[in-house]
Design a protein around this motif. Sequence first.
Motif, PDB file in Angstrom:
ATOM      1  N   ILE A   5      89.351  30.961  94.970  1.00  0.00           N
ATOM      2  CA  ILE A   5      88.638  32.080  95.862  1.00  0.00           C
ATOM      3  C   ILE A   5      88.004  31.328  97.309  1.00  0.00           C
ATOM      4  O   ILE A   5      88.173  32.137  98.311  1.00  0.00           O
ATOM      5  CB  ILE A   5      87.333  32.586  95.232  1.00  0.00           C
ATOM      6  N   ARG A   6      87.832  30.157  97.227  1.00  0.00           N
ATOM      7  CA  ARG A   6      87.569  29.266  98.527  1.00  0.00           C
ATOM      8  C   ARG A   6      88.788  29.420  99.453  1.00  0.00           C
ATOM      9  O   ARG A   6      88.591  29.518 100.538  1.00  0.00           O
ATOM     10  CB  ARG A   6      86.963  28.003  98.182  1.00  0.00           C
ATOM     11  N   GLU A   7      89.960  28.964  98.969  1.00  0.00           N
ATOM     12  CA  GLU A   7      91.110  28.941  99.760  1.00  0.00           C
ATOM     13  C   GLU A   7      91.366  30.539 100.381  1.00  0.00           C
ATOM     14  O   GLU A   7      91.778  30.572 101.749  1.00  0.00           O
ATOM     15  CB  GLU A   7      92.556  28.693  98.803  1.00  0.00           C
ATOM     16  N   GLY A  24      77.739  27.404  98.177  1.00  0.00           N
ATOM     17  CA  GLY A  24      77.515  28.559  97.176  1.00  0.00           C
ATOM     18  C   GLY A  24      76.658  29.773  97.743  1.00  0.00           C
ATOM     19  O   GLY A  24      77.010  31.027  97.879  1.00  0.00           O
ATOM     20  N   GLY A  25      75.634  29.319  98.275  1.00  0.00           N
ATOM     21  CA  GLY A  25      74.625  30.355  98.693  1.00  0.00           C
ATOM     22  C   GLY A  25      74.517  30.519 100.123  1.00  0.00           C
ATOM     23  O   GLY A  25      73.776  31.263 100.521  1.00  0.00           O
ATOM     24  N   ASP A  26      75.362  30.040 100.968  1.00  0.00           N
ATOM     25  CA  ASP A  26      75.218  30.119 102.484  1.00  0.00           C
ATOM     26  C   ASP A  26      75.710  31.494 102.711  1.00  0.00           C
ATOM     27  O   ASP A  26      76.706  32.024 102.100  1.00  0.00           O
ATOM     28  CB  ASP A  26      76.323  29.089 102.930  1.00  0.00           C
ATOM     29  N   MET A  66      79.490  32.809  98.818  1.00  0.00           N
ATOM     30  CA  MET A  66      80.580  32.257  97.888  1.00  0.00           C
ATOM     31  C   MET A  66      80.059  32.568  96.262  1.00  0.00           C
ATOM     32  O   MET A  66      80.883  32.938  95.622  1.00  0.00           O
ATOM     33  CB  MET A  66      80.979  30.898  97.982  1.00  0.00           C
ATOM     34  N   ASP A  67      78.819  32.091  95.981  1.00  0.00           N
ATOM     35  CA  ASP A  67      78.417  32.654  94.712  1.00  0.00           C
ATOM     36  C   ASP A  67      78.445  33.917  94.185  1.00  0.00           C
ATOM     37  O   ASP A  67      78.931  34.247  93.106  1.00  0.00           O
ATOM     38  CB  ASP A  67      77.042  32.063  94.694  1.00  0.00           C
ATOM     39  N   SER A  68      78.140  34.944  95.320  1.00  0.00           N
ATOM     40  CA  SER A  68      78.396  36.220  94.753  1.00  0.00           C
ATOM     41  C   SER A  68      79.902  36.766  94.612  1.00  0.00           C
ATOM     42  O   SER A  68      80.260  37.549  93.527  1.00  0.00           O
ATOM     43  CB  SER A  68      77.458  37.095  95.889  1.00  0.00           C
ATOM     44  N   VAL A  73      84.077  38.220  90.791  1.00  0.00           N
ATOM     45  CA  VAL A  73      85.473  38.013  90.423  1.00  0.00           C
ATOM     46  C   VAL A  73      85.442  37.697  88.864  1.00  0.00           C
ATOM     47  O   VAL A  73      86.289  38.058  88.142  1.00  0.00           O
ATOM     48  CB  VAL A  73      86.045  37.273  91.284  1.00  0.00           C
ATOM     49  N   HIS A  74      84.424  36.842  88.546  1.00  0.00           N
ATOM     50  CA  HIS A  74      84.508  36.327  87.086  1.00  0.00           C
ATOM     51  C   HIS A  74      83.939  37.883  86.343  1.00  0.00           C
ATOM     52  O   HIS A  74      84.824  37.665  85.194  1.00  0.00           O
ATOM     53  CB  HIS A  74      83.333  35.380  86.684  1.00  0.00           C
TER      54      HIS A  74
END
Length: 78
Positions: A5-7, A24-26, A66-68, A73-74
């Motif tokens: 997901i980061r990629e 993750g929370g940015d 990113m966390d959300s 996706v999970h």
Amino acid sequence: MEESIREIVARHGRLTRAISEVAGGDDLYSLGLTSHAAVNVMLAIEDRFAIEFPDSDMSKNTFGTMDSIVATVHRLAG
């Protein structure tokens, strides 16, 4: 999963900061993510994980951090 997901966010998100520097929370929108870029991120994630985001998950909240994104996706991927 998170690394993939980061990629995708790095490739499609048009962020003003390197993805390795994003916590993750940015707030991704404050880092340059636009609604158009969020759609591109969503489509790439759908292709990569063979999932479909329901209308209820197509929101600024889902793609805001990113966390959300990872949590959504999970949940969708099972």
